[in-house]
Motif scaffolding. Structure first.
Motif, PDB file in Angstrom:
ATOM      1  N   ALA A 105       3.759-108.618  -6.352  1.00  0.00           N
ATOM      2  CA  ALA A 105       2.398-108.412  -5.847  1.00  0.00           C
ATOM      3  C   ALA A 105       1.402-108.406  -6.995  1.00  0.00           C
ATOM      4  O   ALA A 105       0.313-108.996  -6.903  1.00  0.00           O
ATOM      5  N   MET A 106       1.760-107.740  -8.101  1.00  0.00           N
ATOM      6  CA  MET A 106       0.863-107.696  -9.258  1.00  0.00           C
ATOM      7  C   MET A 106       0.712-109.078  -9.894  1.00  0.00           C
ATOM      8  O   MET A 106      -0.380-109.464 -10.333  1.00  0.00           O
ATOM      9  N   LEU A 107       1.797-109.843  -9.931  1.00  0.00           N
ATOM     10  CA  LEU A 107       1.725-111.198 -10.484  1.00  0.00           C
ATOM     11  C   LEU A 107       0.866-112.100  -9.613  1.00  0.00           C
ATOM     12  O   LEU A 107       0.023-112.862 -10.112  1.00  0.00           O
ATOM     13  N   PHE A 108       1.077-112.020  -8.304  1.00  0.00           N
ATOM     14  CA  PHE A 108       0.295-112.841  -7.376  1.00  0.00           C
ATOM     15  C   PHE A 108      -1.191-112.532  -7.506  1.00  0.00           C
ATOM     16  O   PHE A 108      -2.032-113.438  -7.570  1.00  0.00           O
ATOM     17  N   LEU A 109      -1.515-111.252  -7.567  1.00  0.00           N
ATOM     18  CA  LEU A 109      -2.915-110.836  -7.636  1.00  0.00           C
ATOM     19  C   LEU A 109      -3.554-111.229  -8.958  1.00  0.00           C
ATOM     20  O   LEU A 109      -4.662-111.784  -8.993  1.00  0.00           O
ATOM     21  N   SER A 110      -2.863-110.964 -10.061  1.00  0.00           N
ATOM     22  CA  SER A 110      -3.461-111.215 -11.371  1.00  0.00           C
ATOM     23  C   SER A 110      -3.543-112.697 -11.715  1.00  0.00           C
ATOM     24  O   SER A 110      -4.394-113.109 -12.494  1.00  0.00           O
TER      25      SER A 110
ATOM     26  N   ALA B 255      -5.379-102.163  -7.431  1.00  0.00           N
ATOM     27  CA  ALA B 255      -3.921-102.295  -7.507  1.00  0.00           C
ATOM     28  C   ALA B 255      -3.398-101.714  -8.817  1.00  0.00           C
ATOM     29  O   ALA B 255      -2.362-101.036  -8.838  1.00  0.00           O
ATOM     30  N   GLU B 256      -4.126-101.955  -9.898  1.00  0.00           N
ATOM     31  CA  GLU B 256      -3.694-101.431 -11.195  1.00  0.00           C
ATOM     32  C   GLU B 256      -3.738 -99.911 -11.228  1.00  0.00           C
ATOM     33  O   GLU B 256      -2.850 -99.270 -11.811  1.00  0.00           O
ATOM     34  N   ARG B 257      -4.749 -99.338 -10.618  1.00  0.00           N
ATOM     35  CA  ARG B 257      -4.826 -97.872 -10.587  1.00  0.00           C
ATOM     36  C   ARG B 257      -3.628 -97.276  -9.862  1.00  0.00           C
ATOM     37  O   ARG B 257      -3.036 -96.294 -10.318  1.00  0.00           O
ATOM     38  N   TRP B 258      -3.259 -97.863  -8.731  1.00  0.00           N
ATOM     39  CA  TRP B 258      -2.147 -97.318  -7.958  1.00  0.00           C
ATOM     40  C   TRP B 258      -0.802 -97.668  -8.585  1.00  0.00           C
ATOM     41  O   TRP B 258       0.171 -96.912  -8.457  1.00  0.00           O
ATOM     42  N   PHE B 259      -0.745 -98.784  -9.297  1.00  0.00           N
ATOM     43  CA  PHE B 259       0.469 -99.130 -10.043  1.00  0.00           C
ATOM     44  C   PHE B 259       0.712 -98.088 -11.133  1.00  0.00           C
ATOM     45  O   PHE B 259       1.841 -97.609 -11.317  1.00  0.00           O
ATOM     46  N   ARG B 260      -0.369 -97.711 -11.840  1.00  0.00           N
ATOM     47  CA  ARG B 260      -0.235 -96.685 -12.885  1.00  0.00           C
ATOM     48  C   ARG B 260       0.135 -95.334 -12.286  1.00  0.00           C
ATOM     49  O   ARG B 260       0.955 -94.591 -12.844  1.00  0.00           O
ATOM     50  N   LYS B 261      -0.479 -94.997 -11.139  1.00  0.00           N
ATOM     51  CA  LYS B 261      -0.147 -93.729 -10.485  1.00  0.00           C
ATOM     52  C   LYS B 261       1.326 -93.698 -10.090  1.00  0.00           C
ATOM     53  O   LYS B 261       2.004 -92.676 -10.230  1.00  0.00           O
ATOM     54  N   MET B 262       1.811 -94.817  -9.603  1.00  0.00           N
ATOM     55  CA  MET B 262       3.204 -94.908  -9.203  1.00  0.00           C
ATOM     56  C   MET B 262       4.123 -94.604 -10.384  1.00  0.00           C
ATOM     57  O   MET B 262       5.067 -93.806 -10.273  1.00  0.00           O
ATOM     58  N   LEU B 263       3.822 -95.209 -11.533  1.00  0.00           N
ATOM     59  CA  LEU B 263       4.643 -94.983 -12.716  1.00  0.00           C
ATOM     60  C   LEU B 263       4.472 -93.565 -13.244  1.00  0.00           C
ATOM     61  O   LEU B 263       5.434 -92.957 -13.740  1.00  0.00           O
TER      62      LEU B 263
END
Length: 223
Positions: free
Chosen positions: A159-164, A138-146
């Motif tokens: 989603a990131m809060l729920f996961l982390s 998720a972090e990899r795709w979050f960074r790609k998105m930004l």
């Protein structure tokens, strides 16, 4: 009465797709062409692709991209590709997701412009929160998105809060701060507030982290 058309059949196909009844979807799809002489449209293929994907038949789902072009002259749109990405994201299959993304670019579409594609990947990672690979992916795709200048929204942050919050509390604080600093995102919503309070109230977190989260809650969620 009104003669049936593709839209009529799409409604019927959708109802069986939502019941995960792939055999009936295929039967009706064939009947609309053979018995009624109705040509499928983009929506028809979206439904059929989703039905295949829901049944785990991903090769068959992807094969429809070729069929719709060669048999009916329909160019796949981003939604068709996103259906495939969503199916692979459910399995955390990053290799296949990347391959589909390349296919999108080869087709002249730009997935980087579509927040829906990135959000569905991150959302599916969140649904697999129990998997150790879910947060790193998720972090990899979050960074790609930004990196592609696609802005994160409330759904993505949640989603990131729920996961982390299940995998890494330090990263939870990181994403909570990022969301709080993002002027384009409203933190005052039930899901975000729940995530923050869930973690702030845990006995295992340090007083410093608890204090940081409490400040975010007080300044962002209770204003």
């Amino acid at each position: 009465g009104q003669e049936p058309n593709a839209k009529t059949y799409n409604g019927i196909l959708s109802s069986y797709m939502n019941r995960d009844d792939l055999p009936m979807v295929l039967e009706i799809f064939q009947a609309m062409q053979d018995e009624e002489g109705i040509t499928p449209d983009k929506a028809t293929y979206s439904i059929l692709m989703t039905a295949y994907a829901n049944g785990g038949l991903l090769l068959e789902a992807e094969g429809l991209l070729k069929t719709m072009k060669e048999k009916h002259g329909i160019q796949p749109n981003l939604f068709h590709y996103a259906t495939l990405i969503n199916a692979h994201a459910k399995n955390l299959d990053e290799k296949e997701i990347s391959r589909i993304m390349e296919t999108i670019n080869d087709a002249g579409l730009d997935a980087a412009d579509d927040k829906v594609v990135f959000t569905c990947i991150i959302d599916n990672c969140a649904k697999r929160f129990y998997d150790a690979e879910a947060l790193p992916m998720a972090e990899r795709w979050f960074r790609k998105m930004l990196d592609y200048d696609v802005p994160a929204d409330r759904q993505t942050y949640n989603a990131m809060l729920f996961l982390s919050k299940y995998r890494d509390l330090e990263k939870f604080v990181f994403y909570a701060k990022m969301m709080a600093d993002d002027e384009n995102v409203e933190m005052n919503n039930p899901k975000t507030t729940k995530h923050l309070k869930d973690v702030a109230g845990r006995s295992e977190i340090s007083p410093q982290v608890s204090s940081q989260l409490s400040r975010i809650i007080n300044s962002q969620c209770q204003q």
